[in-house]
Design an enzyme around this catalytic site. Structure first.
Site, short mmCIF file in Angstrom:
data_model
loop_
_atom_site.label_atom_id
_atom_site.label_comp_id
_atom_site.label_asym_id
_atom_site.label_seq_id
_atom_site.Cartn_x
_atom_site.Cartn_y
_atom_site.Cartn_z
N HIS A 106 0.80 -1.26 0.04
CA HIS A 106 0.09 0.08 -0.14
C HIS A 106 0.78 0.98 0.07
O HIS A 106 1.82 1.36 0.66
CB HIS A 106 -0.72 -0.04 1.35
CG HIS A 106 -1.97 1.31 1.22
ND1 HIS A 106 -3.06 1.31 0.50
CD2 HIS A 106 -2.02 2.24 2.02
CE1 HIS A 106 -3.69 2.26 0.61
NE2 HIS A 106 -3.15 2.93 1.59
N VAL A 141 1.55 -2.02 5.55
CA VAL A 141 2.53 -1.85 4.36
C VAL A 141 2.14 -2.94 3.14
O VAL A 141 2.67 -2.97 2.12
CB VAL A 141 4.12 -2.36 4.82
CG1 VAL A 141 4.56 -1.25 5.77
CG2 VAL A 141 4.21 -3.67 5.55
N GLU A 142 1.10 -3.81 3.55
CA GLU A 142 0.76 -4.72 2.48
C GLU A 142 -0.70 -4.23 2.04
O GLU A 142 -0.45 -3.33 1.13
CB GLU A 142 0.69 -5.80 3.13
CG GLU A 142 2.22 -6.55 3.48
CD GLU A 142 2.21 -7.92 3.88
OE1 GLU A 142 1.92 -8.77 3.35
OE2 GLU A 142 2.70 -7.94 5.11
N MET A 143 -1.58 -4.80 2.57
CA MET A 143 -3.08 -4.49 1.63
C MET A 143 -3.80 -3.31 2.65
O MET A 143 -4.71 -2.93 2.07
CB MET A 143 -3.94 -5.86 1.80
CG MET A 143 -3.15 -6.82 0.77
SD MET A 143 -3.88 -8.61 1.01
CE MET A 143 -5.01 -8.49 -0.53
#
Length: 359
Positions: free
Chosen positions: A96, A138-140
């Site tokens: 993200h 930091v991902e979805m």
């Protein structure tokens, strides 16, 4: 004339017999230390998460659907690409708002056979693992509530959840999303590698060089951490037990399992990675900074084995590791259900748009 040739013939027969016995012993030992990838992983999760066709089909849709992320641009397949060995082949995944994760993305292939998930083993199974990236900033970067609202706004998903979880009072849920993802991911296995054929008794499945590599792999210490059905993934071990690699390979700030257990003894301890399909999953190590498989073997030789492997051994072990590449899953990309007027809008950072002149 017969007497003249009887000695060399006998010697040749004796050498052939010794070689056969040595090869038989090598296979027998390998069969004690490793297992072939089975044709199905259903039995590994059946007790807590039954693998039904409805659940598999739902999990497949969810795995490829970027609407599981807040920006609606990142799917599970983004970082665990089924066409690229089950990972994304970059040092650390881009999530993200173009943030990069702290560790290299492990392959999803055969992950069902690991003792736990993630490099530090913080998820006991793939249901728990699936919840992590969805919520990680930091991902979805999504939330359970927003995920459920998104899925509930799409009639086709509501029907699919009710078919997959007929006993659930509220079928569309964050928990059931994770369960469906686990079931689909458990189908992403890679059986019938040359090494699997060898373990099943086909002594010609490996080349002479791969046989030599297997011999070195088992007899010089690699097998201590890399064994079982996944040739790894079964336990936790300190990295750099003999010689600590440089900070580019082993960043000082990443203390591994100690960040989970808060135990000093677990500092720089990591779950050993599976070596299945390892030739497809560069770059290597949790830092993702080593691109050559042979270099990775050399680093492990120095860090873990005190250089017990000779240069020839390193080459042979690398050749053996290539025999661990199995049949890759044949996946037809699914047609995802349409969003509705009630589907939450994507959370996309407000970047400046390119002008027409810029493309």
């Amino acid at each position: 004339m017969k007497a003249v040739h009887s000695i060399p013939v006998a010697v040749a027969l004796g050498l052939a017999s010794s070689a056969t016995l040595a090869n038989d012993a090598l296979l027998e030992r390998a069969q004690m230390l490793f297992e072939p990838i089975p044709d199905s992983a259903a039995g590994h999760i059946a007790e807590r998460n039954e693998m039904t066709p409805e659940k598999v089909e739902l999990g497949k849709l969810l795995f490829f659907d970027p609407r599981l992320s807040a920006s609606q641009t990142i799917s599970c397949n983004t970082c665990h690409n089924v066409g690229m060995g089950g990972d994304d082949n970059i040092p650390s995944s881009v999530g993200h708002n173009w943030q990069r994760g702290p560790r290299n993305s492990p392959t999803i292939f055969n992950a069902v056979f690991n003792v736990a998930q993630f490099w530090d083993g913080r998820a006991e199974d793939m249901t728990e693992q699936a919840k992590g990236p969805i919520q990680a900033g930091v991902e979805m970067n999504n939330t359970p509530a927003n995920l459920e609202a998104t899925l509930q706004s799409i009639d086709a998903y509501v029907d699919a959840f009710e078919n997959a979880f007929p006993e659930s009072e509220e079928a569309v849920s964050f928990d059931n999303t994770a369960k469906a993802l686990e079931v689909y991911q458990a189908t992403l296995i890679t059986p019938d590698a040359p090494f699997d054929q060898y373990l099943k008794g086909d002594k010609d499945a490996l080349t002479d060089q791969q046989i030599a590599g297997l011999d070195a792999f088992m007899n010089k210490g690699c097998v201590a951490c890399h064994n079982g059905v996944n040739v790894g993934g079964q336990g936790y071990y300190p990295f750099g037990v003999i010689n600590r690699p440089g900070a580019d390979v082993m960043p000082e700030g990443d203390t591994g399992r100690a960040q989970v257990t808060e135990t000093a003894a677990d500092k720089y301890v990591f779950r050993s990675p599976s070596l299945r399909n390892v030739e497809l999953t560069a770059p290597y190590f949790h830092s993702g900074n080593v691109w050559s498989l042979q270099e990775a073997v050399s680093i492990m030789n120095d860090a873990q084995l005190n250089s017990l492997l000779t240069e020839e051994d390193v080459v042979n072990v690398t050749a053996f590791l290539r025999s661990l590449t199995g049949d890759q899953p044949r996946v037809v990309y699914p047609e995802l259900p349409l969003s509705s007027d009630d589907t939450p809008m994507p959370d996309i950072p407000d970047y400046p748009r390119a002008t027409s002149a810029e493309g």
